[in-house]
Design a protein around this motif. Structure first.
Motif, mmCIF file in Angstrom:
data_model
loop_
_atom_site.group_PDB
_atom_site.id
_atom_site.type_symbol
_atom_site.label_atom_id
_atom_site.label_comp_id
_atom_site.label_asym_id
_atom_site.label_seq_id
_atom_site.Cartn_x
_atom_site.Cartn_y
_atom_site.Cartn_z
ATOM 1 N N ASN A 71 0.809 -1.216 0.000
ATOM 2 C CA ASN A 71 0.000 0.000 0.000
ATOM 3 C C ASN A 71 0.844 1.270 0.000
ATOM 4 O OD1 ASN A 71 0.924 -0.017 2.594
ATOM 5 N ND2 ASN A 71 -1.080 -0.159 3.567
ATOM 6 N N GLY A 148 -6.972 -0.785 -6.402
ATOM 7 C CA GLY A 148 -6.491 -0.329 -5.123
ATOM 8 C C GLY A 148 -5.713 0.960 -5.254
ATOM 9 N N VAL A 150 -2.003 3.088 -3.870
ATOM 10 C CA VAL A 150 -0.673 2.988 -3.308
ATOM 11 C C VAL A 150 -0.179 4.409 -3.023
ATOM 12 C CG1 VAL A 150 0.436 2.900 -5.591
ATOM 13 C CG2 VAL A 150 1.658 2.046 -3.583
#
Length: 154
Positions: A71, A148, A150
């Motif tokens: 992440n 997602g 990051v």
């Protein structure tokens, strides 16, 4: 990891052979197979009267799809966490796209082994949160899509 359960009535001793050179005398064992393949698993039981009975069934261990993305990363050249890439197994086809906060694609790859070094147009990208979109196909040609974010930190 596979859990095995003996349903024999009146057994007093058990011998499990998992087909991978591992044997145990536990009644209801758990066993971890370390590789894909077909394993002939045999259970042999002994009754209180000394009677012996056995059964053999094949257990097929198949490759499982996994994919992980961190992440955050810090492309500052210190040798720790300097790039962003996915780690996975059981992947046949892979595509990753990374977008900045305005939706502009800043990096893409079709190779799981490739890593984004935190640059865009040959210059260091701005610190901040980036979105990624990964399209993959596992070894059984089942498609998956992962989305997602990051954090690129300096």
């Amino acid at each position: 990891s596979v859990n095995f359960t003996d349903l024999t009535n009146g057994a007093v001793a058990w011998l499990w052979n998992f087909g991978d050179h591992y044997i145990t005398g536990v009644q209801n064992p758990e066993h971890v197979f370390n590789a894909t393949g077909i394993y002939p698993v045999q259970l042999q039981v002994i009754s209180s009267l000394g009677c012996i009975n056995s059964i053999t069934k094949n257990v097929e261990v198949v490759e499982e799809y996994t994919l992980y993305f961190p992440n955050a990363f810090t492309p500052n050249g210190d040798g720790n966490n300097d790039s962003f890439r996915g780690l996975g197994e059981g992947i046949n086809h892979f595509q990753l796209k990374i977008f900045n906060r305005w939706g502009e694609m800043v990096w893409s790859s079709n190779q799981l082994s490739d890593a984004w070094d935190g640059t865009h147009k040959s210059r260091p990208a701005e610190q901040g949160v980036y979105s990624y979109l990964a399209n993959v196909t596992d070894v059984y040609n089942r498609p998956y899509q992962l989305k997602g974010t990051v954090m690129l930190a300096k």
